[in-house]
Write a protein that holds these residues in place. Structure first.
Motif, PDB file in Angstrom:
ATOM      1  N   GLY A 143      85.215  57.646   5.370  1.00 34.74           N
ATOM      2  CA  GLY A 143      85.456  58.873   4.620  1.00 34.74           C
ATOM      3  C   GLY A 143      86.336  58.677   3.405  1.00 34.74           C
ATOM      4  N   LEU A 144      86.512  57.441   2.967  1.00 35.36           N
ATOM      5  CA  LEU A 144      87.415  57.132   1.855  1.00 35.36           C
ATOM      6  C   LEU A 144      86.620  56.957   0.577  1.00 35.36           C
ATOM      7  N   ARG A 145      86.996  57.724  -0.432  1.00 32.79           N
ATOM      8  CA  ARG A 145      86.344  57.644  -1.739  1.00 32.79           C
ATOM      9  C   ARG A 145      87.368  57.196  -2.770  1.00 32.79           C
ATOM     10  N   LEU A 146      87.120  56.026  -3.374  1.00 37.65           N
ATOM     11  CA  LEU A 146      88.067  55.454  -4.332  1.00 37.65           C
ATOM     12  C   LEU A 146      87.626  55.578  -5.784  1.00 37.65           C
ATOM     13  N   ASP A 147      86.470  56.143  -6.042  1.00 39.60           N
ATOM     14  CA  ASP A 147      85.974  56.221  -7.413  1.00 39.60           C
ATOM     15  C   ASP A 147      86.471  57.453  -8.169  1.00 39.60           C
ATOM     16  N   THR A 148      87.205  58.321  -7.500  1.00 41.73           N
ATOM     17  CA  THR A 148      87.794  59.482  -8.166  1.00 41.73           C
ATOM     18  C   THR A 148      89.276  59.568  -7.811  1.00 41.73           C
ATOM     19  N   LYS A 149      90.046  60.138  -8.730  1.00 43.70           N
ATOM     20  CA  LYS A 149      91.478  60.323  -8.448  1.00 43.70           C
ATOM     21  C   LYS A 149      91.668  61.221  -7.234  1.00 43.70           C
ATOM     22  N   ASP A 150      90.861  62.278  -7.152  1.00 40.95           N
ATOM     23  CA  ASP A 150      90.965  63.188  -6.018  1.00 40.95           C
ATOM     24  C   ASP A 150      90.698  62.458  -4.705  1.00 40.95           C
ATOM     25  N   GLY A 151      89.676  61.614  -4.693  1.00 42.57           N
ATOM     26  CA  GLY A 151      89.359  60.849  -3.494  1.00 42.57           C
ATOM     27  C   GLY A 151      90.460  59.870  -3.121  1.00 42.57           C
ATOM     28  N   GLN A 152      91.082  59.260  -4.106  1.00 43.18           N
ATOM     29  CA  GLN A 152      92.158  58.309  -3.855  1.00 43.18           C
ATOM     30  C   GLN A 152      93.390  58.992  -3.276  1.00 43.18           C
ATOM     31  N   ARG A 153      93.615  60.231  -3.692  1.00 43.91           N
ATOM     32  CA  ARG A 153      94.838  60.946  -3.305  1.00 43.91           C
ATOM     33  C   ARG A 153      94.638  61.884  -2.121  1.00 43.91           C
ATOM     34  N   ARG A 154      93.388  62.091  -1.706  1.00 44.68           N
ATOM     35  CA  ARG A 154      93.115  62.971  -0.563  1.00 44.68           C
ATOM     36  C   ARG A 154      93.528  62.255   0.718  1.00 44.68           C
ATOM     37  N   GLY A 214      96.316  58.954   5.819  1.00 43.13           N
ATOM     38  CA  GLY A 214      97.031  59.479   4.667  1.00 43.13           C
ATOM     39  C   GLY A 214      96.297  59.114   3.388  1.00 43.13           C
ATOM     40  N   PRO A 215      96.861  59.492   2.239  1.00 41.87           N
ATOM     41  CA  PRO A 215      96.194  59.181   0.977  1.00 41.87           C
ATOM     42  C   PRO A 215      96.201  57.683   0.694  1.00 41.87           C
ATOM     43  N   ALA A 216      95.133  57.190   0.070  1.00 42.23           N
ATOM     44  CA  ALA A 216      95.042  55.760  -0.263  1.00 42.23           C
ATOM     45  C   ALA A 216      96.040  55.391  -1.341  1.00 42.23           C
ATOM     46  N   VAL A 217      96.288  56.304  -2.267  1.00 43.21           N
ATOM     47  CA  VAL A 217      97.191  56.053  -3.393  1.00 43.21           C
ATOM     48  C   VAL A 217      98.212  57.166  -3.456  1.00 43.21           C
ATOM     49  N   THR A 218      99.470  56.786  -3.629  1.00 42.66           N
ATOM     50  CA  THR A 218     100.535  57.749  -3.852  1.00 42.66           C
ATOM     51  C   THR A 218     101.118  57.451  -5.231  1.00 42.66           C
ATOM     52  N   PRO A 219     100.762  58.251  -6.250  1.00 40.56           N
ATOM     53  CA  PRO A 219     101.216  57.966  -7.605  1.00 40.56           C
ATOM     54  C   PRO A 219     102.740  57.835  -7.698  1.00 40.56           C
ATOM     55  N   GLY A 220     103.162  56.777  -8.361  1.00 38.25           N
ATOM     56  CA  GLY A 220     104.591  56.528  -8.559  1.00 38.25           C
ATOM     57  C   GLY A 220     105.285  55.872  -7.391  1.00 38.25           C
ATOM     58  N   LEU A 221     104.587  55.703  -6.277  1.00 40.58           N
ATOM     59  CA  LEU A 221     105.187  55.103  -5.081  1.00 40.58           C
ATOM     60  C   LEU A 221     104.290  53.976  -4.559  1.00 40.58           C
ATOM     61  N   PRO A 222     104.228  52.858  -5.276  1.00 39.12           N
ATOM     62  CA  PRO A 222     103.316  51.793  -4.856  1.00 39.12           C
ATOM     63  C   PRO A 222     103.585  51.283  -3.443  1.00 39.12           C
ATOM     64  N   ALA A 223     104.820  51.294  -2.995  1.00 41.72           N
ATOM     65  CA  ALA A 223     105.124  50.822  -1.636  1.00 41.72           C
ATOM     66  C   ALA A 223     104.508  51.733  -0.585  1.00 41.72           C
ATOM     67  N   SER A 224     104.241  52.982  -0.939  1.00 40.87           N
ATOM     68  CA  SER A 224     103.626  53.928  -0.011  1.00 40.87           C
ATOM     69  C   SER A 224     102.106  53.914  -0.088  1.00 40.87           C
ATOM     70  N   SER A 225     101.561  53.148  -1.010  1.00 41.38           N
ATOM     71  CA  SER A 225     100.121  53.118  -1.219  1.00 41.38           C
ATOM     72  C   SER A 225      99.424  52.376  -0.089  1.00 41.38           C
ATOM     73  N   LEU A 226      98.609  53.109   0.688  1.00 43.28           N
ATOM     74  CA  LEU A 226      97.849  52.474   1.761  1.00 43.28           C
ATOM     75  C   LEU A 226      96.837  51.485   1.176  1.00 43.28           C
ATOM     76  N   LEU A 227      96.306  51.785  -0.008  1.00 49.12           N
ATOM     77  CA  LEU A 227      95.372  50.872  -0.665  1.00 49.12           C
ATOM     78  C   LEU A 227      96.044  49.536  -0.947  1.00 49.12           C
ATOM     79  N   LEU A 228      97.221  49.565  -1.522  1.00 46.30           N
ATOM     80  CA  LEU A 228      97.960  48.331  -1.810  1.00 46.30           C
ATOM     81  C   LEU A 228      98.304  47.591  -0.522  1.00 46.30           C
ATOM     82  N   GLN A 229      98.687  48.322   0.512  1.00 42.12           N
ATOM     83  CA  GLN A 229      99.005  47.690   1.795  1.00 42.12           C
ATOM     84  C   GLN A 229      97.792  46.989   2.385  1.00 42.12           C
TER      85      GLN A 229
END
Length: 92
Positions: free
Chosen positions: A47-58, A63-78
């Motif tokens: 259910g993860l959509r990475l091609d849109t900002k909304d999908g990345q942050r939903r 939790g959300p794949a991307v948390t703007p401004g908080l790279p350590a919290s980014s599940l995508l980066l992890q």
């Protein structure tokens, strides 16, 4: 003779602009992630959509794949830097 400051500015690599960095990141996501996490709902996994900002942050299952401004919290980066190859994305 060319002043050192001018010479240094000519020879030093320039930092990418925010737009260039965004384009590079989008290119990597397109190449490595969109097949499973892109616009095609039929082939989308987890259910993860990475091609849109909304999908990345939903918020998804974890939790959300991307948390703007908080790279350590980014599940995508992890996930892309995870030491366990069974957890790391993209799968090999």
């Amino acid at each position: 003779m060319i002043p050192a400051v001018i010479l240094a500015s000519i020879l030093a690599p320039t930092a990418p602009t925010q737009a260039e960095l965004a384009a590079d990141v989008r290119g990597l996501l397109a190449a490595k992630c969109f097949a499973c996490h892109g616009p095609d709902a039929e082939s989308r996994k987890a259910g993860l959509r990475l091609d849109t900002k909304d999908g990345q942050r939903r918020a998804g299952r974890n939790g959300p794949a991307v948390t703007p401004g908080l790279p350590a919290s980014s599940l995508l980066l992890q996930r892309i830097t995870h030491s366990d190859p069974n957890t790391r994305m993209p799968p090999e």
